[in-house]
Motif scaffolding. Structure first.
Motif, mmCIF file in Angstrom:
data_model
loop_
_atom_site.group_PDB
_atom_site.id
_atom_site.type_symbol
_atom_site.label_atom_id
_atom_site.label_comp_id
_atom_site.label_asym_id
_atom_site.label_seq_id
_atom_site.Cartn_x
_atom_site.Cartn_y
_atom_site.Cartn_z
ATOM 1 N N THR A 199 10.735 16.995 -9.913
ATOM 2 C CA THR A 199 9.873 16.535 -8.850
ATOM 3 C C THR A 199 8.694 15.769 -9.399
ATOM 4 O O THR A 199 8.274 15.829 -10.159
ATOM 5 N N LEU A 200 8.451 14.502 -8.388
ATOM 6 C CA LEU A 200 7.458 13.933 -8.775
ATOM 7 C C LEU A 200 6.377 13.615 -7.696
ATOM 8 O O LEU A 200 6.885 13.347 -6.264
ATOM 9 N N ILE A 201 5.060 13.895 -7.884
ATOM 10 C CA ILE A 201 4.216 13.902 -6.864
ATOM 11 C C ILE A 201 3.105 12.800 -7.356
ATOM 12 O O ILE A 201 2.501 13.075 -8.348
ATOM 13 N N SER A 202 2.887 11.713 -6.493
ATOM 14 C CA SER A 202 2.058 10.613 -6.902
ATOM 15 C C SER A 202 0.978 10.589 -5.962
ATOM 16 O O SER A 202 0.949 10.609 -4.523
ATOM 17 N N VAL A 203 -0.447 10.477 -6.466
ATOM 18 C CA VAL A 203 -1.493 10.395 -5.340
ATOM 19 C C VAL A 203 -2.138 9.273 -5.700
ATOM 20 O O VAL A 203 -2.434 8.665 -6.708
ATOM 21 N N VAL A 204 -2.165 8.280 -4.731
ATOM 22 C CA VAL A 204 -2.661 7.053 -4.749
ATOM 23 C C VAL A 204 -3.638 6.754 -3.572
ATOM 24 O O VAL A 204 -3.347 6.891 -2.471
ATOM 25 N N GLY A 205 -4.731 5.907 -3.850
ATOM 26 C CA GLY A 205 -5.910 5.230 -2.995
ATOM 27 C C GLY A 205 -4.869 4.321 -1.932
ATOM 28 O O GLY A 205 -4.168 3.763 -2.277
ATOM 29 N N ILE A 206 -5.531 4.511 -0.719
ATOM 30 C CA ILE A 206 -4.773 3.698 0.230
ATOM 31 C C ILE A 206 -5.076 2.119 -0.022
ATOM 32 O O ILE A 206 -4.254 1.461 0.280
ATOM 33 N N GLU A 207 -6.060 1.896 -0.883
ATOM 34 C CA GLU A 207 -6.127 0.288 -1.327
ATOM 35 C C GLU A 207 -5.270 -0.412 -2.187
ATOM 36 O O GLU A 207 -5.241 -1.575 -2.512
ATOM 37 N N LYS A 208 -4.349 0.641 -2.668
ATOM 38 C CA LYS A 208 -3.610 0.162 -4.057
ATOM 39 C C LYS A 208 -2.354 -0.491 -3.445
ATOM 40 O O LYS A 208 -1.525 -0.924 -4.300
ATOM 41 N N ILE A 209 -2.315 -0.881 -2.396
ATOM 42 C CA ILE A 209 -0.979 -1.543 -1.477
ATOM 43 C C ILE A 209 -1.122 -2.965 -1.755
ATOM 44 O O ILE A 209 -1.986 -3.795 -1.778
ATOM 45 N N VAL A 210 0.132 -3.719 -1.865
ATOM 46 C CA VAL A 210 0.304 -4.956 -1.733
ATOM 47 C C VAL A 210 1.391 -5.232 -0.917
ATOM 48 O O VAL A 210 2.565 -4.581 -0.819
ATOM 49 N N PRO A 211 1.463 -6.401 0.090
ATOM 50 C CA PRO A 211 2.499 -6.659 0.954
ATOM 51 C C PRO A 211 3.854 -6.820 0.326
ATOM 52 O O PRO A 211 4.821 -6.166 0.848
ATOM 53 N N THR A 212 3.881 -7.677 -0.508
ATOM 54 C CA THR A 212 5.320 -8.228 -1.157
ATOM 55 C C THR A 212 5.445 -7.951 -2.521
ATOM 56 O O THR A 212 4.590 -7.950 -3.356
ATOM 57 N N TRP A 213 6.592 -8.189 -2.996
ATOM 58 C CA TRP A 213 6.860 -8.237 -4.521
ATOM 59 C C TRP A 213 6.478 -9.670 -5.081
ATOM 60 O O TRP A 213 5.912 -9.597 -6.280
ATOM 61 N N ARG A 214 6.166 -10.593 -4.173
ATOM 62 C CA ARG A 214 5.572 -11.961 -4.687
ATOM 63 C C ARG A 214 4.194 -11.887 -5.153
ATOM 64 O O ARG A 214 3.668 -12.367 -5.872
ATOM 65 N N ASP A 215 3.757 -10.969 -4.029
ATOM 66 C CA ASP A 215 2.272 -10.401 -4.486
ATOM 67 C C ASP A 215 2.127 -9.850 -5.568
ATOM 68 O O ASP A 215 0.885 -10.127 -6.512
ATOM 69 N N LEU A 216 3.020 -9.028 -5.918
ATOM 70 C CA LEU A 216 2.894 -8.122 -6.977
ATOM 71 C C LEU A 216 3.012 -8.891 -8.430
ATOM 72 O O LEU A 216 2.277 -8.620 -9.516
ATOM 73 N N GLU A 217 3.385 -9.929 -8.453
ATOM 74 C CA GLU A 217 4.078 -10.947 -9.310
ATOM 75 C C GLU A 217 2.429 -11.622 -10.029
ATOM 76 O O GLU A 217 2.226 -11.553 -11.009
ATOM 77 N N VAL A 218 1.634 -11.635 -8.944
ATOM 78 C CA VAL A 218 0.381 -12.231 -9.460
ATOM 79 C C VAL A 218 -0.598 -11.320 -10.294
ATOM 80 O O VAL A 218 -1.138 -11.499 -11.448
ATOM 81 N N PHE A 219 -0.289 -9.818 -9.766
ATOM 82 C CA PHE A 219 -1.324 -8.839 -10.581
ATOM 83 C C PHE A 219 -0.626 -8.400 -11.884
ATOM 84 O O PHE A 219 -1.230 -7.994 -12.804
ATOM 85 N N LEU A 220 0.789 -8.520 -12.014
ATOM 86 C CA LEU A 220 1.274 -8.447 -13.474
ATOM 87 C C LEU A 220 1.286 -9.217 -14.248
ATOM 88 O O LEU A 220 1.489 -8.942 -15.480
ATOM 89 N N GLN A 221 0.538 -10.417 -13.925
ATOM 90 C CA GLN A 221 -0.026 -11.518 -14.906
ATOM 91 C C GLN A 221 -1.196 -11.205 -15.234
ATOM 92 O O GLN A 221 -1.685 -11.379 -16.489
#
Ligand code: SF4
Length: 500
Positions: free
Chosen positions: A242-264
């Motif tokens: 079982t995995l429970i993840s607690v995450v602030g609502i601001e941690k969202i990004v719309p798409t994988w293309r957006d994620l690419e920026v932050f992973l850099q």
């Protein structure tokens, strides 16, 4: 926010003890200077860093403007992938949800990935009150937990500890939490890491429930992302059922293309790495449903508000919600370097803590009213921030809110804002500076007098200034004022040359 730090004294009072501790100052100075130099080198390698930074800012601002839309999209995607989404308005509700979910599994212990959100809500304490033991598995978090300490840095929570202190904590405390530290443990980093590895291994293999936060959530697919360096996160995310993840609502990004920026930008800003060592991504229950492959069979996502919606309503202050918790601003901050993290009275220390904690907690306590003043406004935090949060701008904005709050009053157990102490002295100093800077002749005479008498200057201030200089070195006055040096070496005064 969690009540863990409620009742903390105002920042100046809390910092007083820290700045008088020479060992602490030495530990902090060494660690922050090392990390900041490595980060600067890692960032300098990227030719389009400025564009990446701007892209990060725009993505975050766009997402925050349409947060309602992307949160619903995320919920639908997580649910479609076999997960269950829970909404928590505040820390108490989030703790109640997580405690209930753990109890429903019948387990009485959990392993945890390093998570600022769970620290923010005081989850470990809430679980302990219900008879559930939470094991921190990040090395620095383990040091803090074993030492019954509090984190003092976002990325390196035990930054205030040196190797000898860590060895002592391991020797004294590991036995009470399971496997004792090896006989004759020294302070060599490899030995300390091995002791932690052996201590944690059996907990990973035994645990049926894992608890995490997330660095990012991708709305289009419902994918969560944890970025870490030690591999402990990967173990917590893949081994338990079982995995429970607690995450602030601001941690969202719309798409994988957006994620690419932050992973850099995140690895280079935080640990000065070109690429993050362990980047774990999961979507719902995935392979776990089939009973084979990695991943949990049951997945719960607890979306945490806890003051974020109120922060979003503030046009200036909302930019704090762009934060990706890289901690670069802490490592360059001259105030953090001297005061350390505990003085901020929050799990979010340093410049980001000074603007985030008062907003999330509502600037209702003495510590929150003093945090916007815990800065020299030098701007170094803004320069290094990979999502361009103008921290000085928000600090000044929050100072206005504090001043407008008027004198302190109490409503029940809530303390309403009051101006930080020392404003009278600050105003007098500013008046004196205005007088001198508007009279060039007087300023020059004063500078020359200061240079000629430099041998007589005390190393500490007299009277009320003594306390200020007890923990700081007064700068040495140069043998020759800058204007005289310029005139001597450039054949004329700066004003004359500018006029030519
Ligand atoms: S405010 Fe910026 S620099 Fe500081 S932790 Fe957040 S993202 Fe990093």
């Amino acid at each position: 926010m969690s009540g863990t730090f409620v009742g903390m004294p105002a920042f100046p009072e809390a910092a007083r003890e820290a700045v008088a501790d020479a060992t602490l100052r030495g530990n902090l100075r060494h660690a922050t200077h090392t990390i900041r130099a490595k980060r600067a080198a890692a960032v300098a390698e990227v030719s389009d860093w400025a564009q990446l930074r701007e892209a990060g800012r725009l993505i975050k601002d766009h997402t925050l403007r349409r947060l309602d839309h992307y949160l619903v999209q995320l919920e639908e995607a997580v649910t479609a992938a076999g997960g269950t989404v829970h909404w928590a308005a505040d820390a108490d509700e989030a703790n109640r949800i997580v405690t209930r979910l753990v109890k429903e599994t019948g387990e009485s212990e959990v392993v945890k990935v390093k998570s600022m959100a769970t620290q923010e809500i005081g989850l470990n304490e809430a679980l302990e009150a219900e008879g559930i033991r939470a094991y921190e598995t990040d090395l620095a978090e383990l040091i803090v937990q074993l030492g019954k300490d509090r984190p003092s840095h976002i990325l390196v929570p035990a930054i205030h500890r040196n190797r000898g202190e860590i060895r002592d904590v391991f020797r004294a405390e590991m036995g009470a939490w399971g496997r004792p530290a090896p006989e004759g443990l020294t302070d060599r980093p490899a030995e300390l890491a091995e002791a932690a590895r052996l201590h944690l291994r059996e907990k990973f293999l035994r645990a049926k429930v894992g608890i995490s936060g997330a660095n990012f959530m991708v709305a289009e697919t419902g994918t969560l992302v944890v970025v870490e360096s030690e591999g402990n996160g990967r173990m917590c995310l893949t081994l338990p059922e079982t995995l429970i993840s607690v995450v602030g609502i601001e941690k969202i990004v719309p798409t994988w293309r957006d994620l690419e920026v932050f992973l850099q930008t995140l690895p280079r800003s935080s640990t000065a790495e070109r690429m993050n060592p362990y980047t774990s991504m999961w979507t719902g229950t995935g392979d776990g449903d089939a009973g084979e492959g990695d991943g949990p069979r049951t997945f719960h996502l607890v979306l945490l508000d806890n003051g974020r919606t109120d922060t979003l309503a503030d046009e200036v202050g909302r930019q704090a919600l762009r934060c990706i918790r890289c901690s670069a601003c802490l490592n360059v901050c001259p105030v953090y370097e001297r005061a350390g993290g505990h003085a901020y009275g929050s799990v979010y220390p340093g410049p980001i803590g000074a603007i985030l904690s008062p907003q999330l907690r509502g600037t209702a306590s003495e510590i929150d009213a003093s945090l916007p003043y815990a800065s020299s406004l030098c701007g170094a935090c803004y320069d290094v921030c990979p999502v361009a949060i103008d921290i000085p701008e928000v600090l000044v904005h929050l100072r206005e809110r504090v001043v407008e709050g008027g004198p302190v009053t109490r409503a029940g157990n809530r303390v309403v804002l009051k101006p930080a102490k020392g404003h009278g002295a600050e105003r007098a100093a500013m008046r004196a500076a205005r007088w001198a800077f508007s009279r060039p002749g007087a300023l020059r005479a004063g500078q020359r007098l200061a240079s000629r008498t430099r041998g007589l200057h005390p190393r500490t201030l007299p009277g009320p200034g003594r306390a200020w200089s007890a923990a700081r070195d007064l700068p040495t006055v140069p043998a020759e004022p800058f204007r005289d040096w310029w005139q001597r070496t450039n054949g004329g005064s700066a004003e004359e040359r500018t006029a030519k």
